[in-house]
Design a protein around this motif. Sequence first.
Motif, PDB file in Angstrom:
ATOM      1  N   LYS A 165      -2.509  21.039  -3.238  1.00  0.00           N
ATOM      2  CA  LYS A 165      -1.442  21.603  -2.408  1.00  0.00           C
ATOM      3  C   LYS A 165      -0.861  22.860  -3.052  1.00  0.00           C
ATOM      4  O   LYS A 165      -0.580  23.850  -2.364  1.00  0.00           O
ATOM      5  CB  LYS A 165      -0.338  20.559  -2.193  1.00  0.00           C
ATOM      6  CG  LYS A 165      -0.727  19.455  -1.226  1.00  0.00           C
ATOM      7  CD  LYS A 165      -0.886  20.000   0.188  1.00  0.00           C
ATOM      8  CE  LYS A 165      -1.136  18.935   1.205  1.00  0.00           C
ATOM      9  NZ  LYS A 165      -1.261  19.468   2.583  1.00  0.00           N
TER      10      LYS A 165
ATOM     11  N   THR B 194      -0.247  14.719   2.181  1.00  0.00           N
ATOM     12  CA  THR B 194      -1.348  15.455   2.813  1.00  0.00           C
ATOM     13  C   THR B 194      -0.847  16.268   3.998  1.00  0.00           C
ATOM     14  O   THR B 194      -1.355  17.365   4.277  1.00  0.00           O
ATOM     15  CB  THR B 194      -2.451  14.482   3.265  1.00  0.00           C
ATOM     16  OG1 THR B 194      -2.930  13.755   2.129  1.00  0.00           O
ATOM     17  CG2 THR B 194      -3.612  15.233   3.901  1.00  0.00           C
ATOM     18  N   GLN B 195       0.189  15.755   4.686  1.00  0.00           N
ATOM     19  CA  GLN B 195       0.719  16.445   5.862  1.00  0.00           C
ATOM     20  C   GLN B 195       1.652  17.602   5.506  1.00  0.00           C
ATOM     21  O   GLN B 195       2.006  18.410   6.379  1.00  0.00           O
ATOM     22  CB  GLN B 195       1.505  15.448   6.744  1.00  0.00           C
ATOM     23  CG  GLN B 195       0.761  14.182   7.120  1.00  0.00           C
ATOM     24  CD  GLN B 195      -0.563  14.464   7.797  1.00  0.00           C
ATOM     25  OE1 GLN B 195      -0.634  15.254   8.727  1.00  0.00           O
ATOM     26  NE2 GLN B 195      -1.611  13.816   7.324  1.00  0.00           N
TER      27      GLN B 195
ATOM     28  N   GLN C 125       0.829  -1.215   0.000  1.00  0.00           N
ATOM     29  CA  GLN C 125       0.000   0.000   0.000  1.00  0.00           C
ATOM     30  C   GLN C 125       0.865   1.268   0.000  1.00  0.00           C
ATOM     31  O   GLN C 125       0.624   2.222   0.739  1.00  0.00           O
ATOM     32  CB  GLN C 125      -0.962  -0.010   1.196  1.00  0.00           C
ATOM     33  CG  GLN C 125      -1.955  -1.162   1.158  1.00  0.00           C
ATOM     34  CD  GLN C 125      -2.986  -1.095   2.259  1.00  0.00           C
ATOM     35  OE1 GLN C 125      -2.704  -0.613   3.352  1.00  0.00           O
ATOM     36  NE2 GLN C 125      -4.181  -1.560   1.973  1.00  0.00           N
TER      37      GLN C 125
ATOM     38  N   ILE D  78       0.330   9.259  -0.263  1.00  0.00           N
ATOM     39  CA  ILE D  78      -0.753  10.246  -0.161  1.00  0.00           C
ATOM     40  C   ILE D  78      -0.852  10.792   1.262  1.00  0.00           C
ATOM     41  O   ILE D  78      -1.036  11.997   1.476  1.00  0.00           O
ATOM     42  CB  ILE D  78      -2.081   9.609  -0.608  1.00  0.00           C
ATOM     43  CG1 ILE D  78      -2.067   9.388  -2.126  1.00  0.00           C
ATOM     44  CG2 ILE D  78      -3.275  10.481  -0.209  1.00  0.00           C
ATOM     45  CD1 ILE D  78      -3.276   8.635  -2.661  1.00  0.00           C
ATOM     46  N   HIS D  79      -0.725   9.912   2.249  1.00  0.00           N
ATOM     47  CA  HIS D  79      -0.780  10.353   3.643  1.00  0.00           C
ATOM     48  C   HIS D  79       0.316  11.381   3.931  1.00  0.00           C
ATOM     49  O   HIS D  79       0.055  12.424   4.565  1.00  0.00           O
ATOM     50  CB  HIS D  79      -0.635   9.152   4.573  1.00  0.00           C
ATOM     51  CG  HIS D  79      -0.475   9.522   6.015  1.00  0.00           C
ATOM     52  ND1 HIS D  79      -1.533   9.923   6.808  1.00  0.00           N
ATOM     53  CD2 HIS D  79       0.635   9.562   6.811  1.00  0.00           C
ATOM     54  CE1 HIS D  79      -1.092  10.196   8.021  1.00  0.00           C
ATOM     55  NE2 HIS D  79       0.215   9.989   8.057  1.00  0.00           N
ATOM     56  N   GLU D  80       1.547  11.092   3.491  1.00  0.00           N
ATOM     57  CA  GLU D  80       2.661  12.004   3.770  1.00  0.00           C
ATOM     58  C   GLU D  80       2.495  13.321   3.028  1.00  0.00           C
ATOM     59  O   GLU D  80       2.768  14.392   3.580  1.00  0.00           O
ATOM     60  CB  GLU D  80       3.989  11.337   3.393  1.00  0.00           C
ATOM     61  CG  GLU D  80       4.329  10.091   4.200  1.00  0.00           C
ATOM     62  CD  GLU D  80       4.531  10.377   5.685  1.00  0.00           C
ATOM     63  OE1 GLU D  80       4.842  11.539   6.038  1.00  0.00           O
ATOM     64  OE2 GLU D  80       4.390   9.440   6.496  1.00  0.00           O
TER      65      GLU D  80
ATOM     66  N   LYS E  88       1.135   3.558  -2.301  1.00  0.00           N
ATOM     67  CA  LYS E  88       0.451   4.762  -2.756  1.00  0.00           C
ATOM     68  C   LYS E  88      -0.297   5.440  -1.613  1.00  0.00           C
ATOM     69  O   LYS E  88      -0.248   6.667  -1.456  1.00  0.00           O
ATOM     70  CB  LYS E  88      -0.515   4.444  -3.900  1.00  0.00           C
ATOM     71  CG  LYS E  88      -1.171   5.701  -4.480  1.00  0.00           C
ATOM     72  CD  LYS E  88      -2.086   5.397  -5.646  1.00  0.00           C
ATOM     73  CE  LYS E  88      -3.416   4.824  -5.170  1.00  0.00           C
ATOM     74  NZ  LYS E  88      -4.394   4.748  -6.289  1.00  0.00           N
ATOM     75  N   GLN E  89      -0.975   4.661  -0.802  1.00  0.00           N
ATOM     76  CA  GLN E  89      -1.723   5.222   0.317  1.00  0.00           C
ATOM     77  C   GLN E  89      -0.791   5.933   1.305  1.00  0.00           C
ATOM     78  O   GLN E  89      -1.127   6.993   1.852  1.00  0.00           O
ATOM     79  CB  GLN E  89      -2.513   4.121   1.033  1.00  0.00           C
ATOM     80  CG  GLN E  89      -3.707   3.594   0.254  1.00  0.00           C
ATOM     81  CD  GLN E  89      -3.328   2.610  -0.840  1.00  0.00           C
ATOM     82  OE1 GLN E  89      -2.153   2.313  -1.052  1.00  0.00           O
ATOM     83  NE2 GLN E  89      -4.332   2.085  -1.538  1.00  0.00           N
ATOM     84  N   LYS E  90       0.391   5.354   1.503  1.00  0.00           N
ATOM     85  CA  LYS E  90       1.343   5.978   2.418  1.00  0.00           C
ATOM     86  C   LYS E  90       1.883   7.278   1.832  1.00  0.00           C
ATOM     87  O   LYS E  90       2.032   8.278   2.555  1.00  0.00           O
ATOM     88  CB  LYS E  90       2.498   5.012   2.694  1.00  0.00           C
ATOM     89  CG  LYS E  90       3.521   5.537   3.698  1.00  0.00           C
ATOM     90  CD  LYS E  90       2.879   5.811   5.054  1.00  0.00           C
ATOM     91  CE  LYS E  90       3.897   6.299   6.052  1.00  0.00           C
ATOM     92  NZ  LYS E  90       3.282   6.629   7.373  1.00  0.00           N
TER      93      LYS E  90
END
Length: 252
Positions: free
Chosen positions: A154, A129-130, A119, A125-127, A121-123
């Motif tokens: 962003k 986003t921050q 996963q 995206i999470h980073e 891609k999900q990680k």
Amino acid sequence: MDYTYELPSEDDFLRTLKEYIDHKNHPEIVEILKQCNMQFSTTSTFTNKAWDTYWCSIIFYIPVSSLSKISDDIPSTIKKYCSDILPQNCGYFIEQVNFAPQLNKNSTEEPELEVVFEQQKQKIIHELTQARFIIWVAVAWFTLDDIYELLVQKSEAGLDVRIVISKDEINKSASEKYSTKLNIKGYPKFGAYNDNFMHNKFCVIDLKKVIHGSYNWSKRAEYNKETIEIIDDRKTAERFSEEFKKLYIEAN
């Protein structure tokens, strides 16, 4: 003329540049340069100045607090004086002069490292986003629309978003789709047979965090066995940031 294709020592060049600009009566520029260190960045692009000569650029690293002192005319003025003192037989001409933030080198904290095998891609995206200030991406193949859309958000929120990708057919559709909304540079193929790629896969966030590994930001990579690492460490971010700046300038 026989060219050496060697640039001067950066410390010696900066020292001479400060003396030369002081002689030209620009004390305000000398004061700025006293806070800087510098780095040459060479390219494999021929100039139209002289046969068998190449373009190079210079990056001046300056404390963030002093960036506001860099008026619009200062880079062009410094470029002129740099060109005056650059050895004529070095085989390079200066294409541009840039200023970049000087990163804090005093951190003694141990780097935080996270390795992700699933996963990815999900990680990512999470980073992303921050992120609060800067997102610099150098990825060979980037075709994931959901990450592009996040980067558009962003950028519209005021972050400095810059992207360097390989200039080839795989990236063409996505890069053209988002070129009006994002700062995207295509890094051309290079080498003796013009078949070498910019093959990096990394992202710098807020000059303190790095995402890198085998994972391209592409649809195909989602089905491969891939790895990313997330490193929260300013020294590591500094090294990747310097490499990104070189790639970004060369891609221009």
